[in-house]
Structure formats: C-alpha cells, structure tokens
Design a protein around this motif. Structure first.
Motif, mmCIF file in Angstrom:
data_model
loop_
_atom_site.group_PDB
_atom_site.id
_atom_site.type_symbol
_atom_site.label_atom_id
_atom_site.label_comp_id
_atom_site.label_asym_id
_atom_site.label_seq_id
_atom_site.Cartn_x
_atom_site.Cartn_y
_atom_site.Cartn_z
ATOM 1 N N PRO A 147 6.841 82.830 -14.665
ATOM 2 C CA PRO A 147 7.538 81.541 -14.554
ATOM 3 C C PRO A 147 8.001 81.270 -13.126
ATOM 4 N N VAL A 148 7.944 80.014 -12.733
ATOM 5 C CA VAL A 148 8.344 79.607 -11.386
ATOM 6 C C VAL A 148 9.755 79.035 -11.428
ATOM 7 N N THR A 149 10.599 79.520 -10.543
ATOM 8 C CA THR A 149 11.973 79.023 -10.438
ATOM 9 C C THR A 149 12.154 78.384 -9.069
ATOM 10 N N TRP A 150 12.798 77.208 -9.057
ATOM 11 C CA TRP A 150 13.050 76.500 -7.801
ATOM 12 C C TRP A 150 14.517 76.624 -7.438
ATOM 13 N N LEU A 151 14.775 76.832 -6.161
ATOM 14 C CA LEU A 151 16.145 76.957 -5.670
ATOM 15 C C LEU A 151 16.497 75.741 -4.830
#
Length: 272
Positions: A141-145
């Motif tokens: 899964p890709v998480t954006w900050l």
C-alpha cells in the motif's frame, strides 16, 4: 556487516585528488542514477575538493562510509553557516544502492558521525532534503505524507521513514521534473550575445556567455539572492569557486519584440 565513517581532510589542490574524494563521487553517481535517472547534478571530484577549501562563510564536512571490505557504500555532506544562523546545520546523505549495503544501517552510521560534528559546533536545528520518486516505493500500500504547510505530498518511502525515525519532520515539499535536452538542437551563443529562436514570433531571446553574461543577468534583475547582497565576499568566493571548477556562465533574456521590455530571464552556470 559493519561500517566505518571518515571525514575527508581538506585536500591539497596542487596534488592528485585523494582516493576518498574519487570514491565519494562514485557513491553520489550511483545515488543520483537511482533517484534522478541521471548524473547531471553530481559535483565532479575537482569541485568537491575545491569546496572543502572554501570554508569562509560555510563550514563543510564530507563524510565517506565504507564496509568491511573497504568499499565505499555511502557519503554525506554536512554544512554549517559560519557568520549567521549559527544554530543551523545541514545534512545531505547519499547511499549507493548497488553496493548491497543496507539502506538503514548506512544512514545510521553516517548520521551518527554527522550528529557528533553538528553537536560539537553547537548546532541545535538540522535541515535536509531528500528525493521521493514513485519508482523507489516498495511493493504494498502507498501512503502519502503532507508537510506542515499543507501544500504538496510525498510518498512514505524508506527515506521518509528513516528521517521521521530520527526526529526530522516534513516541513516543505518541492516538485521536481526533468526535461531531457539531449535531442534538442543546440542554440549558438557568443560573448556579445546572439539572438535565438523563440516558439512565438512576438518574442525574441538573447543569450550571453562569460563575463558578459554576468553583466547582462544583473541588468535584467538576476542579481544575487537577497540574503547574499550583504556578503560581497561570499559572492566573490562563489565566483572564484566557479572559475576554479572551470565553470562558465550563460545568461538568457526574452523580450516582447525587438526592443520591448524583458518578460523572462535566467542564468545558468554549467558545472565544471
């Protein structure tokens, strides 16, 4: 696997370049190829050596990490303002992804050495920046900050996690893009300035090189940054450094029509 870190001494510019500097540049080449897809922004060995001799306004330390076999696997550039902002320090690590050395362990080793230097010089705030390309994200899964400014996003990759784990917070995001000029026809330039082609006939571009370029850039407003205007010796040092690296200067000006006001200007200093 264990690692050792050494701070590269200020070199003698009249002697052959030290092997540590040559190895450091190779680490940065591999680092840039992974993150940028090219080596255009890598400082050549001569520029690294020259930079270490320029300590008037900024203290510079170049760190090189080696593994048990002696192979260079990581590097870091530590800088500290001397005349102002003396609470600040900057830490820019590089890691050779082809070395097989673990990312976290190399960065831990570099940071331990850098933190010691920064603390020794009384620095209480440390800044850095890192690339977060989509191609460097692990599977899953890709998480954006989001930064504290609320503008922009970066991917939560291993770099973001490492910096967060070591007390860094995300403050600002910049978007970076690359225009490959390899297939574009070169435009001529001369000391006196030449007119170049423009995408619209209502505009004219003009290009200067060398000392003429610096004068043209100043006339069109591309002078020193505001925080440099009070430091003429700093600007002179930057110019001396560029000359020492064999770097030139090219200025460009775009205007509406043949005698109209400038609508755009820029200056480029190729790395020597």
């Amino acid at each position: 696997m264990s690692f050792t870190v050494a701070s590269i001494p200020v070199p003698d510019l009249d002697a052959p370049l030290p092997q540590d500097i040559l190895d450091l540049v190779e680490v940065e080449r591999a680092h840039h190829r992974r993150l940028y897809g090219h080596e255009d922004l890598v400082h050549p060995a001569r520029a690294v050596a020259l930079g270490l001799t320029r300590q008037e306004s900024t203290r510079r330390e170049r760190l090189l990490a080696r593994d048990d076999s002696g192979r260079a696997v990581g590097a870091a550039h530590v800088t500290m303002p001397v005349r102002d902002n003396q609470h600040l320090g900057f830490f820019f690590p590089s890691w050779d992804p082809t070395s097989g050395a673990p990312f976290d362990e190399v960065h831990d080793t570099l940071w331990a050495a850098a933190e010691h230097i920064l603390t020794e010089h009384g620095r209480t705030s440390v800044s850095t920046w890192a690339m977060h390309p989509e191609s460097d994200v692990e599977d899953g899964p890709v998480t954006w900050l989001e930064p504290s400014t609320g503008s922009g996003q970066v991917l939560e990759d291993r770099r973001a996690r490492w910096f967060a784990a070591h007390g860094f917070t995300l403050e600002q995001v910049q978007l970076y893009s690359v225009l490959d000029l390899a297939d574009l026809p070169a435009q001529p330039a001369a000391q006196g300035g030449v007119e170049g082609s423009a995408s619209h006939t209502a505009y004219r571009t003009r290009v200067w090189e060398g000392a003429t370029a610096r004068g043209a850039a100043r006339r069109d407003g591309a002078a020193a940054q505001p925080d440099e205007r009070g430091y003429p010796d700093r600007r002179r040092g930057l110019r001396r450094g560029a000359v020492g690296r064999g770097a030139g200067c090219r200025a460009r000006r775009a205007a509406r029509g043949s005698g109209g006001p400038a609508v755009d200007h820029g200056r480029a200093r190729p790395r020597g």
